[in-house]
Structure formats: structure tokens, C-alpha cells
Design an enzyme around this catalytic site. Structure first.
Site, PDB file in Angstrom:
ATOM      1  N   TYR A 144      -1.993   9.552  -3.147  1.00 19.36           N
ATOM      2  CA  TYR A 144      -1.456   9.855  -1.820  1.00 19.36           C
ATOM      3  C   TYR A 144      -0.366   8.841  -1.510  1.00 19.36           C
ATOM      4  O   TYR A 144      -0.554   7.638  -1.690  1.00 19.36           O
ATOM      5  CB  TYR A 144      -2.573   9.763  -0.771  1.00 19.36           C
ATOM      6  N   ASP A 239       3.215   2.469  -5.550  1.00 18.91           N
ATOM      7  CA  ASP A 239       2.779   2.561  -4.166  1.00 18.91           C
ATOM      8  C   ASP A 239       1.556   1.655  -4.025  1.00 18.91           C
ATOM      9  O   ASP A 239       0.451   2.005  -4.430  1.00 18.91           O
ATOM     10  CB  ASP A 239       2.435   4.006  -3.797  1.00 18.91           C
ATOM     11  N   LYS A 267      -0.685  -1.365   5.082  1.00 17.77           N
ATOM     12  CA  LYS A 267      -2.074  -1.767   5.345  1.00 17.77           C
ATOM     13  C   LYS A 267      -2.244  -3.294   5.475  1.00 17.77           C
ATOM     14  O   LYS A 267      -1.980  -3.814   6.553  1.00 17.77           O
ATOM     15  CB  LYS A 267      -2.995  -1.122   4.314  1.00 17.77           C
TER      16      LYS A 267
END
Ligand SMILES: *Cc1c(COP(=O)(O)O)cnc(C)c1O
Length: 428
Positions: A144, A239, A267
Site C-alpha cells: 500500500y 516506501d 508515520k
């Protein structure tokens, strides 16, 4: 009869917010039941609207690596708030955060700060296309990268064909340059480059994937990704929104010993505030506006409160021994879970790196999304709700990773293992 405040809030929320939530997985659709509305959090715990306490293994899906309300972070944020929320003009703190990130991620020479992982991945993709002058991209099934149109895609019928949208509102044209491959499948990867290498702008990957449970790229697969990108002039984009400063101080690239061209972060670098980033070599990053032709911008980018939170968080995790202690704690948890499952005869396996872990209701560790999705849903849901009832909050979907923070105590971990053992004795 006591009223369930979570249920009351969920009904109220559902009247005004689609599905009652502002991000889909929070709705408990995969596991059923009422989402818990959180009132407050401290350390390794949060409390729902009924005042029930949970040991938190989501940590806001990764950012809360220090646990909730770490005093040094709270102090930095409080101080920043008093100096103003947002200026729309540059600040010294943005430089400090950029310098701190670059010092810890050697593959990055320059970095741009943004507000979400989606925005960072989307911008990295545009930059890769702009810098190479090419259109095609590779992504892997189960990874994702946020919800940019070109990345909401599933595999087409063959390698010569491109992907199909996985979301309404994404025209087929938006994914017509995206090739979706199976994770850890070297033969497919080689074939895709053989067919499309000269048009390939980039390959984007979670090198330790955390959005299909926890699945590592094998060392050979990661090395092949690097080699094929180099050979064909495509950019390798890691990523690391989830893995950055989570699996170790130098991210998945540090764990695997692979240098990507571009890195996407999020994050943990915001410590729970909206902050993300992407970066890489100077020559590529200088393609970005205002220096270069690739446009990218943000009203709240490098926000002074978010950067204060991120900087204070990075300062704590860069202290000697931080990841050794966090890794040991995470290993104690997953090994304890496995021992409990083994004792009760439940087919079970686990993996972890730093403060991130996965557990699998199957005998072997999965290597790709297809295998993760063969998990017995009913068993997972029984485990999820059993743990929730016992005050342990894990991700409400079997395709999500778990997170341990520095605030989790030995007692928290022992209590979690004991709760799981009780459930395993029913689901074997
Ligand atoms: C969470 C995540 C994103 C998206 O970040 P948001 O801040 O939710 O937009 C992108 N990539 C990975 C690997 C993620 O885990």
C-alpha cells in the site's frame, strides 16, 4: 443494562461521517462489531468511550513508537503551539528535521516535507516520472502506498497488460501505466523489466511490507529489484512510511543493506502529527519546484507543531540502545504468542523487525499477498474479538502489521500472551 457508549457514538458518527469513520479500516468491517471510540491514551494504553482500557498494538498504525504522551514530545509540542500553529513561511525547525532525517538515512541527500504518506508517495511517483521522462511504474500486490489514483490498482490479466483500478472513481486511464506484480516473485519481475524496462520510471516497494500483515522481501528479491532498476535506468523507490524509524534506525533499507534512489517516509517521523516526507539524491530532488519542473506544494507542509513533534520523537529513538530494547521486547511478544499457539496445537507463525511484527494463523510465514489472504477469517476474528474483550487491541484486519512501543512493559507483554493463550485453547 449499561449503555455502550461506543455504540452510541458509532451511530451518531454514522449519521454524519460515511461509515462513521475517517479512514476505512477503523470501521471494524473485516472483523464485525462496534468500533471503539478512543477517549484518551497514555503510554502503552488507550481507553474507549466506556472507560475500558486496552493495551495498544496499533500505535496509530505505527507513529507512536514511544508510546502515547511521551513527556519530552508533549513538552516540545506544547512549546511549539504557543509560538503559533502555522505560518506559510519557512522555519528553522524544518531545517533541523530535514538534517535529522538525512543524518539517519544515508541514501537521502535532500528531503521535502509533506503532510501525509499518501501525499509523499504520490509526489515521489511524480518526481520519478519527471526525473526519468518515463511513464511506467511497478507496484506489488499487497503493498500500500496511499490512495493516489495510479496506485489503487490490481494486476491485469498478464504481464504485457497493465492494471485495473481497485477503487470507484479511478478511470482505467489513471492506472494504465501501472504494472502490478507478485511480491517476492523474481521471475515475474525479470519478465516485466524485459518487456517494459525502457519505459520504466520507477519500481515502488515496501521492502518489509506492513500492509499485507508483515511480509519481508527476500534478500535475493530486494537485490534483484535494485539490479534491474539500475540496469534499466528506472528509479528504485522504497516506501518506508511504515518501516522508516520503525524496523530500525535506518529503516528497511538499513535492515536489507540496499540503497534505494528515493525514500518515502511518514508515520514515525511525525510522532503522531500529520507529517511525511520523500527524498533522495540531490540531482533528482532538484527536479522539484521551485528549482525544477516537477510541481509539488502544500499549505501545511513542514508545519511548525508537527515538525516539533517529529523532531522530539527522532531525538528519543536515536538514543543508543533504543532499537535493541524495542526489538527484544517485540521478539518476546511474538515468541510468546507462538509458544502459546504451539502449546494449544494452533497452526501459527510469527515474524518481527524492530518494533513491527506479524503473526499468521498458518504454519509457514507467507511470502506474498495471495498466501496472507488464505488466512482463516473466522479464526482471526475469534482471536481479534477475544483479545479485544480481554483489553488487548490489535489491528482489526488480518492483513495489517502490529506495533510495539517503548512504553510496553514486560507485564503488558505477558498479559497479552496469556490472553492469546486462553483464546488459542478454543480455536485450535
Ligand atoms: C500508511 C502508509 C501510507 C499512507 O500514509 P498516510 O499517511 O495514511 O497517507 C503509504 N505507504 C505505506 C507503506 C503506509 O504504511
Amino acid at each position: 443494562m449499561t449503555t455502550d457508549n461506543n455504540q452510541t457514538l458509532f451511530e451518531r458518527a454514522s449519521a454524519v461521517i460515511p461509515g462513521g469513520v475517517n479512514s476505512p479500516v477503523r470501521a471494524f468491517k473485516a472483523v464485525g462489531g462496534t468500533p471503539r471510540f478512543i477517549q484518551r491514551a497514555q503510554g502503552a494504553y488507550f481507553w474507549d468511550a466506556n472507560g475500558k482500557r486496552y493495551i495498544d498494538y496499533i500505535g496509530s498504525w505505527g507513529p507512536m513508537i514511544l508510546g502515547h504522551g511521551h513527556p519530552a514530545v508533549v513538552e516540545a509540542v506544547q512549546k511549539a503551539v504557543l509560538e503559533g500553529f502555522s505560518y506559510g513561511a519557512p522555519t528553522e525547525r524544518e531545517i533541523e528535521l530535514a538534517e535529522a532525517i538525512l543524518a539517519l538515512v544515508p541514501s537521502m541527500e535532500m528531503v521535502r516535507l509533506v503532510s501525509s504518506g499518501t501525499e509523499a508517495a504520490m509526489s515521489a511517483l511524480r518526481l520519478a516520472r519527471g526525473a526519468t521522462g518515463r511513464k511506467h511504474i511497478i507496484k506489488f500486490e499487497g503493498c500500500y502506498h496511499g490512495h493516489a489514483d495510479a496506485l489503487l490498482v490490481k494486476a491485469g490479466s498478464g504481464l504485457a497488460t497493465f492494471g485495473h483500478p481497485t477503487s470507484g472513481g479511478v478511470p482505467p486511464e489513471a492506472v494504465q501505466h501501472t504494472i502490478v506484480l507478485e511480491y517476492n516473485n523474481i521471475a515475474q519481475l525479470e519478465e516485466a523489466f524485459a518487456l517494459h524496462g525502457k519505459d520504466m520510471a520507477c519500481l515502488m516497494i515496501e521492502a518489509i511490507a506492513g500492509n499485507m500483515n508483515f511480509v519481508r522481501a527476500t534478500p535475493e528479491f530486494a537485490r534483484r529489484c535494485r539490479e534491474l532498476c539500475t540496469q534499466h535506468g528506472a528509479l528504485l523507490v522504497f516506501d518506508e512510511v511504515m518501516t522508516g524509524f520503525r524496523v530500525g534506525l535506518h529503516g528497511a533499507q538499513g535492515v536489507l543493506g540496499i540503497t534505494p534512489d528515493l525514500t518515502v517516509l511518514g508515520k514515525v517521523i511525525g510522532g503522531g502529527m500529520p507529517l511525511a516526507a520523500f527524498g533522495g539524491p540531490r540531482a533528482i530532488m532538484e527536479q522539484l519546484a521551485p528549482l525544477g519542473p516537477v510541481y509539488q506544494a502544500g499549505t501545511l507542509s513542514g508545519n511548525p507543531v508537527a515538525t516539533a513533534c517529529g523532531l522530539a520523537t527522532l531525538k528519543e529513538i536515536a538514543k543508543p540502545g533504543f532499537y535493541e530494547a524495542l526489538s527484544a521486547k517485540t521478539r518476546t511478544l511474538v515468541e510468546g504468542l507462538k509458544a502459546a499457539a504451539d502449546a494449544e496445537g494452533v497452526a501459527f507463525n510469527v515474524d518481527s523487525e524492530g518494533g513491527m511484527f506479524g503473526f499468521y494463523l498458518m504454519k509457514d510465514k507467507p511470502q506474498n499477498y495471495g498466501t496472507v489472504m488464505t488466512t482463516d477469517n473466522a479464526k482471526f476474528n475469534a482471536l481479534f474479538h477475544g483479545l479485544l474483550d480481554r483489553g488487548v487491541y490489535i489491528a482489526p484486519a488480518l492483513y495489517e502489521a502490529g506495533f510495539v512501543s517503548a512504553a510496553h512493559s514486560d507485564e503488558d507483554i505477558a498479559a497479552t500472551i496469556e490472553a492469546a493463550r486462553q483464546i488459542f485453547s478454543h480455536i485450535s
